[in-house]
Design an enzyme around this catalytic site. Structure first.
Site, short mmCIF file in Angstrom:
data_model
loop_
_atom_site.label_atom_id
_atom_site.label_comp_id
_atom_site.label_asym_id
_atom_site.label_seq_id
_atom_site.Cartn_x
_atom_site.Cartn_y
_atom_site.Cartn_z
N HIS A 140 -32.41 18.05 17.10
CA HIS A 140 -33.81 18.16 17.53
C HIS A 140 -33.87 18.65 18.99
CE1 HIS A 140 -38.10 16.80 17.80
NE2 HIS A 140 -37.77 16.64 19.07
N GLU A 141 -33.10 18.01 19.86
CA GLU A 141 -33.15 18.40 21.28
C GLU A 141 -32.57 19.80 21.47
OE1 GLU A 141 -35.02 16.69 22.93
OE2 GLU A 141 -34.97 14.72 21.98
N HIS A 144 -35.20 22.28 20.92
CA HIS A 144 -36.05 22.53 22.09
C HIS A 144 -35.35 23.48 23.07
CE1 HIS A 144 -39.27 19.87 21.08
NE2 HIS A 144 -38.58 18.74 21.19
N HIS A 150 -42.43 21.22 18.56
CA HIS A 150 -42.46 20.25 17.47
C HIS A 150 -43.08 20.89 16.23
CE1 HIS A 150 -42.01 16.68 20.40
NE2 HIS A 150 -40.86 17.10 19.93
N CYS A 175 -36.76 22.89 8.67
CA CYS A 175 -37.56 23.59 7.66
C CYS A 175 -37.27 25.11 7.77
CB CYS A 175 -39.04 23.30 7.85
SG CYS A 175 -39.77 24.12 9.28
ZN LIG Z 1 -39.07 16.77 20.61
ZN LIG Z 2 -39.82 22.77 11.12
#
Ligand SMILES: [Zn+2]
Ligand SMILES: [Zn+2]
Length: 196
Positions: A140-141, A144, A150, A175
């Site tokens: 996730h990071e 970014h 997000h 996704c």
């Molecule tokens: Zn985030």
């Molecule tokens: Zn996504």
């Protein structure tokens, strides 16, 4: 006469930096997921000390922005991006805590094991579950760091998730939309660094 083969383009390498006692296994898991999911090679650097200035003595937590600033000042010019692994409690103002932190398109991300080592009811997850959580937060990071925002899709790793039980329900995957954005970001970087 044949043209000489072109030298291979330098591939952007991600540094994984364990801080102090942070688990070596978790650092290896982050490196493996960065190369497997993002197609970016990752080097694990030797452990470093946590800068004392990052400790907020009132909250007894570590300020994520101060840590990111300190890591950005480290000599990491050979690396495309850096992911720091810590086992201390991180915060950003307005939040009680964060699992990780990164600026949009920034160079440095943080991942903390601290809050990943318990369920919401206080019970202990298995070691494998903790490592899976680490991988999810790191990806996730890293997203970014590759300029992703997000995502609205709850089944995507870029969906904002502030609770470990919900994190466990999120599949270890981006996704389709975010996968495309990641590929585009990586290609953009490689083209910018392709040289003459
Ligand atoms: Zn985030
Ligand atoms: Zn996504």
């Amino acid at each position: 006469m044949k043209a000489l083969p072109r030298p291979p383009r330098p591939r952007p390498v991600v540094a994984v930096i364990p801080f102090e006692e942070a688990s070596t296994t978790a650092a290896k898991v982050i490196a493996a997921h960065v190369s497997g999911y993002l197609d970016l090679p990752a080097d694990i650097l030797p452990p470093v000390d946590i800068p004392f200035a990052a400790l907020d003595e009132t909250r007894l937590q570590y300020n994520a922005a101060t840590l990111i600033g300190a890591i950005e000042a480290m000599p990491l010019a050979d690396y495309f991006r850096a992911i720091a692994l810590l086992d201390v409690d991180l915060f950003i103002p307005l939040f009680t805590h964060v699992f990780g932190e990164a600026r949009q398109n920034g160079r440095v991300a943080l991942v903390s094991l601290f809050r990943l080592q318990a369920h919401m009811d206080g019970s202990s997850p298995s070691a494998d579950r903790i490592l899976e959580r680490v991988a999810k937060i790191a990806l996730h990071e890293a997203g970014h760091l590759l300029n992703l925002l997000h995502c609205d899709d709850e089944r995507c790793l870029m969906h904002f998730c502030g609770d470990v039980d919900r994190l466990d329900q999120t599949p270890l995957n981006f996704c389709r939309h975010c996968r495309t954005a990641l590929r585009r970001a990586r290609r953009g970087y490689e083209t910018a660094n392709a040289g003459p």
